[in-house]
Motif scaffolding. Structure first.
Motif, PDB file in Angstrom:
ATOM      1  N   GLU A  65      11.683 -30.173   2.191  1.00  0.00           N
ATOM      2  CA  GLU A  65      12.017 -29.695   3.536  1.00  0.00           C
ATOM      3  C   GLU A  65      13.409 -30.173   3.946  1.00  0.00           C
ATOM      4  OE1 GLU A  65       9.700 -29.861   7.754  1.00  0.00           O
ATOM      5  OE2 GLU A  65       8.560 -30.260   5.934  1.00  0.00           O
ATOM      6  N   LEU A  66      14.172 -29.275   4.564  1.00  0.00           N
ATOM      7  CA  LEU A  66      15.594 -29.553   4.813  1.00  0.00           C
ATOM      8  C   LEU A  66      15.846 -30.214   6.170  1.00  0.00           C
ATOM      9  CD1 LEU A  66      18.263 -29.061   3.348  1.00  0.00           C
ATOM     10  CD2 LEU A  66      18.343 -26.787   4.367  1.00  0.00           C
ATOM     11  N   GLY A  67      14.941 -30.006   7.113  1.00  0.00           N
ATOM     12  CA  GLY A  67      15.131 -30.613   8.433  1.00  0.00           C
ATOM     13  C   GLY A  67      16.336 -30.040   9.158  1.00  0.00           C
ATOM     14  N   ASN A  68      17.009 -30.882   9.935  1.00  0.00           N
ATOM     15  CA  ASN A  68      18.084 -30.393  10.802  1.00  0.00           C
ATOM     16  C   ASN A  68      19.304 -29.889  10.041  1.00  0.00           C
ATOM     17  OD1 ASN A  68      16.868 -30.701  13.272  1.00  0.00           O
ATOM     18  ND2 ASN A  68      17.275 -32.910  13.304  1.00  0.00           N
ATOM     19  N   ALA A  69      19.432 -30.278   8.777  1.00  0.00           N
ATOM     20  CA  ALA A  69      20.588 -29.792   8.004  1.00  0.00           C
ATOM     21  C   ALA A  69      20.497 -28.283   7.769  1.00  0.00           C
ATOM     22  CB  ALA A  69      20.673 -30.521   6.665  1.00  0.00           C
ATOM     23  N   GLY A  70      19.350 -27.691   8.107  1.00  0.00           N
ATOM     24  CA  GLY A  70      19.181 -26.248   7.914  1.00  0.00           C
ATOM     25  C   GLY A  70      19.452 -25.435   9.174  1.00  0.00           C
ATOM     26  N   ARG A  71      19.938 -26.080  10.247  1.00  0.00           N
ATOM     27  CA  ARG A  71      20.201 -25.336  11.499  1.00  0.00           C
ATOM     28  C   ARG A  71      21.534 -24.607  11.361  1.00  0.00           C
ATOM     29  NH1 ARG A  71      21.531 -29.105  14.872  1.00  0.00           N
ATOM     30  NH2 ARG A  71      21.121 -28.067  16.834  1.00  0.00           N
ATOM     31  N   LEU A  72      21.500 -23.284  11.644  1.00  0.00           N
ATOM     32  CA  LEU A  72      22.703 -22.458  11.477  1.00  0.00           C
ATOM     33  C   LEU A  72      22.991 -21.689  12.763  1.00  0.00           C
ATOM     34  CD1 LEU A  72      21.755 -20.821   8.037  1.00  0.00           C
ATOM     35  CD2 LEU A  72      23.159 -22.853   8.360  1.00  0.00           C
TER      36      LEU A  72
END
Ligand SMILES: NC(=O)c1ccc[n+]([C@@H]2O[C@H](COP(=O)([O-])OP(=O)(O)OC[C@H]3O[C@@H](n4cnc5c(N)ncnc54)[C@H](OP(=O)(O)O)[C@@H]3O)[C@@H](O)[C@H]2O)c1
Length: 280
Positions: free
Chosen positions: A244-251
């Motif tokens: 799971e990527l967490g906040n690093a996946g917010r675009l």
């Protein structure tokens, strides 16, 4: 007829020419020596597949319904703006086996000569450098980069097999160690390439490289084509394969274009996104 796109976001909808739509982004001017602009692109179905695996061989392929001439033109425009293309061992093995086409040069295919001229007109070298990421370091070196005078850098982790590192160094290649394990870490790779003066880096890679670039927060922009069809398939790849990527996946969506009739008379969206800053 010249292909057209409908820009849906930002601003009021506007009809624009497809050709030149991504060249207008001027990605080669967005980085600086030391802090390169790093971008990736994917084409996915509405059910999130980027490739299907064929049982029983387990071989992966891009299904016909994902690819289109219009998407390929925009892919070539992204390539044209790169100082450096990052590919990987898996691609070179597929290339050698004839499963994929050679996309390591710009303006060498029919009807793409305008992109070679565009590079010259915009002060880029005739061909980009090629970086090959590999943990195994077990891949066949294609001859096309040497034929086109391209700089080739092999990138791996400090834990990669020492005899394979020595093999590529003996063969005259620059081998860059970027990461503590066997794999390349995105942050370390981008720092190393930036220190070599490369300013625009296009990732022609897959889920693993996207994952490390996002986690290390060095991806500048993600281009995503969504073909308006559902693919199904029991075994498939998606854009990410790690935990799971967490906040690093917010675009954040930067732009969205609609291509009305391709591929196969279903439409497709061309979107690009930029990662949001880390939450404090
Ligand atoms: N639809 C699309 O837009 C799209 C885009 C990309 C890929 N795909 C497809 O999706 C499928 C899976 O993609 P993929 O093959 O790119 O899978 P991947 O699992 O991300 O990468 C495959 C190989 O690349 C090397 N590699 C990747 N990241 C690395 C890293 N950080 N450090 C060191 N080596 C690294 C490794 O090579 P070594 O084994 O040599 O160590 C690895 O085996 C393929 O069928 C591909 O064609 C589709």
């Amino acid at each position: 007829m010249t292909a057209r796109l409908l820009r849906l976001y930002p601003g009021v909808p506007e009809d624009i020419a497809l050709s030149g739509a991504y060249l207008a982004h001027r990605l080669h001017e967005k980085g600086s020596a030391g802090v390169p602009f790093v971008y990736a692109s994917f084409v996915a179905s509405l059910d999130g597949r980027i490739a299907l695996r064929d049982p029983p061989t387990g071989e992966s392929r891009l299904p016909a319904g994902l690819v289109s001439g219009n998407d390929f033109r925009l892919f070539l425009e992204l390539q044209a703006q790169a100082d450096c293309l990052v590919t990987h061992g898996g691609y070179l093995r597929d290339l050698a086996a004839g499963r994929l086409d050679d996309v390591l040069q710009i303006g060498t295919q029919a009807a793409t000569e305008d992109l070679a001229q565009w590079r010259v007109d915009n002060g880029l070298s005739p061909q980009p450098a090629v970086v090959i990421a590999s943990a195994s370091l077990d891949f066949p070196m294609p001859d096309s980069p040497a034929r086109h005078g391209q700089r080739v850098i092999v990138a791996t982790g400090a834990g990669a097999p020492a005899e394979r590192v020595a093999h590529w160094r003996r063969a005259g290649y620059e081998v860059l160690l970027a990461g503590a394990g066997a794999s390349v870490d995105g942050g370390a790779l981008v720092r190393e390439l930036g220190s070599r003066g490369l300013r625009s880096i296009y990732l022609l890679t897959g889920p693993r490289m996207l994952d490390t670039m996002l986690r290390d927060r060095v991806l500048s922009r993600l281009y995503l084509t969504t073909a308006h069809r559902l693919l199904g398939g029991e075994s498939f790849h998606t854009m990410l394969s790690g935990p799971e990527l967490g906040n690093a996946g917010r675009l954040r969506l930067c732009a969205l274009h609609y291509d009305v009739g391709a591929p196969d008379d279903a439409g497709q969206f061309f979107a690009h996104f930029e990662p949001l800053p880390a939450l404090s």
